[in-house]
Design a protein around this motif. Sequence first.
Motif, mmCIF file in Angstrom:
data_model
loop_
_atom_site.group_PDB
_atom_site.id
_atom_site.type_symbol
_atom_site.label_atom_id
_atom_site.label_comp_id
_atom_site.label_asym_id
_atom_site.label_seq_id
_atom_site.Cartn_x
_atom_site.Cartn_y
_atom_site.Cartn_z
ATOM 1 N N LEU A 117 42.285 32.560 47.006
ATOM 2 C CA LEU A 117 42.163 33.091 48.354
ATOM 3 C C LEU A 117 43.247 32.573 49.291
ATOM 4 N N PHE A 118 43.578 31.310 49.166
ATOM 5 C CA PHE A 118 44.522 30.712 50.104
ATOM 6 C C PHE A 118 45.929 30.588 49.526
ATOM 7 N N ARG A 119 46.136 31.221 48.369
ATOM 8 C CA ARG A 119 47.480 31.290 47.824
ATOM 9 C C ARG A 119 48.351 32.105 48.773
ATOM 10 N N ARG A 120 49.573 31.666 48.932
ATOM 11 C CA ARG A 120 50.464 32.314 49.889
ATOM 12 C C ARG A 120 50.611 33.811 49.620
ATOM 13 N N SER A 121 50.688 34.174 48.354
ATOM 14 C CA SER A 121 50.872 35.585 48.010
ATOM 15 C C SER A 121 49.673 36.434 48.429
ATOM 16 N N THR A 122 48.464 35.833 48.484
ATOM 17 C CA THR A 122 47.266 36.576 48.857
ATOM 18 C C THR A 122 47.308 36.990 50.313
ATOM 19 N N TRP A 123 47.536 36.020 51.212
ATOM 20 C CA TRP A 123 47.481 36.367 52.628
ATOM 21 C C TRP A 123 48.789 36.936 53.164
ATOM 22 N N LEU A 124 49.877 36.788 52.391
ATOM 23 C CA LEU A 124 51.131 37.417 52.811
ATOM 24 C C LEU A 124 51.229 38.874 52.365
ATOM 25 N N ALA A 125 50.454 39.248 51.337
ATOM 26 C CA ALA A 125 50.563 40.600 50.784
ATOM 27 C C ALA A 125 50.315 41.692 51.823
ATOM 28 N N PRO A 126 49.224 41.626 52.612
ATOM 29 C CA PRO A 126 49.031 42.696 53.597
ATOM 30 C C PRO A 126 50.092 42.698 54.694
ATOM 31 N N ILE A 127 50.611 41.523 55.047
ATOM 32 C CA ILE A 127 51.656 41.461 56.076
ATOM 33 C C ILE A 127 52.950 42.058 55.539
ATOM 34 N N ALA A 128 53.312 41.691 54.299
ATOM 35 C CA ALA A 128 54.531 42.221 53.691
ATOM 36 C C ALA A 128 54.468 43.729 53.512
ATOM 37 N N ALA A 129 53.240 44.276 53.390
ATOM 38 C CA ALA A 129 53.091 45.716 53.179
ATOM 39 C C ALA A 129 53.605 46.524 54.363
ATOM 40 N N LEU A 130 53.747 45.906 55.529
ATOM 41 C CA LEU A 130 54.267 46.630 56.687
ATOM 42 C C LEU A 130 55.738 47.004 56.498
ATOM 43 N N GLY A 131 56.394 46.378 55.537
ATOM 44 C CA GLY A 131 57.782 46.722 55.262
ATOM 45 C C GLY A 131 57.945 47.877 54.304
ATOM 46 N N LEU A 132 56.844 48.497 53.884
ATOM 47 C CA LEU A 132 56.915 49.591 52.921
ATOM 48 C C LEU A 132 57.493 50.865 53.523
ATOM 49 N N HIS A 133 57.438 51.003 54.842
ATOM 50 C CA HIS A 133 58.000 52.182 55.505
ATOM 51 C C HIS A 133 58.425 51.797 56.918
ATOM 52 N N ARG A 134 59.532 52.371 57.365
ATOM 53 C CA ARG A 134 60.066 52.044 58.685
ATOM 54 C C ARG A 134 59.094 52.372 59.818
#
Length: 405
Positions: free
Chosen positions: A200-217
Amino acid sequence: MGIPAWVAALSATLLMQTVASFLTQSLPVVAPLITASAGLPPEAIGNLAALVALGTVLFLLLGGPFLARFGPVRTLQAGAALSAIAMLVAATGSPAALVLASLLLGIGYGPSPPAGSRILAATAPPGHRTLIFSVKQAGAPLGGALAGLATAPLAAHFGWVTALLATIAVALLAAAIIQPLERTLDVERDPTQRITLLTLFRRSTWLAPIAALGLHRALPPLTVLAMSFATLQGCLFTFTVTWLTLDHGIGLVQAGTAFACMQGAGVVARILLGWLADRTGQPSLNLLVQAGVACAAGIAFALMPDDAAPWLIYTLSGLAGFVAASWNGIYMSEVARLVQPAQVAAATSGSTLFTFLGYLAAPVFFALMVSLTGSWTLAFLVAAGQLGVVGLGAALLLRRAIRRG
């Protein structure tokens, strides 16, 4: 002949969205009674609403592994059960219990956006996607309208504790109703997904939804616009009943009726404006126009005379709800449309995460402004005005991003 998959999916997600909203909106509906009983100032409901939003943010950050492991239907059922527990805690009435209940209530609401979008993105016919998403999101104001029409009278006649306990039965019944769909709609779940504190607290877990904002301009400016809408909607939903009872001197049942008008208008508008967005083929442009209209409606609501007649209160409440609480389905459909099907849950979680930061911060600043200035009108004017400013700024960025994307 069996029921089409999208009809079953829409029915399940609409039901759970309605019930989740019904529970979260029941707190502000009985706010004048519950804050007085706990010895809290009336504007404290803003802090409790912020805690609800914080709970939702926590799920959106950390709930990805649960959604992957158990599937969207089972996760929605778990959210309803947790919301029922939250209401049981709130019924004890102490300030500490209200704090804990608000946080749990937000976590229970958290599965609704990503789980609902995942289900609908996989089943909705492309030509009617925005309408179907909007119908599902109509469950949010529908749940609020039911809270105004049912929870307020229950609280007025039998006490707020009884009203909150009644919501528990609604949550558990809804979770049981969608159980037959679990086998067909949870087929993509991953039983091998591990859920531990480390996961749950792995960096990749909580960063995944934030990083998803870069999927489209277009996702970042669309998300900022949604945050601004959420700010106005959150303030309207959280403080309308308290404002009407304190500043306008009307009874709880009448204020609850005005709240129901606001929510009911949002139900109609979400469906109507979702259909319109499908017809125009320019959902983002529709949202930008709607932002300007919602700003004007919010200002008119804030400037309502203290001695306004009931018909005017209901009319302005309905108008505000029509344009300020009907953006969600169009927005969530756009998020789902801009990314690949496998990325819908992550993109929805990431964008909705920031949207709920608007729900989180707005009631806190609203309550602080009321405490410092003593003016509820000024606070409502600021909440409405910021949407007009953000809408103008988002117009250029959003249209340019969609062209390039």
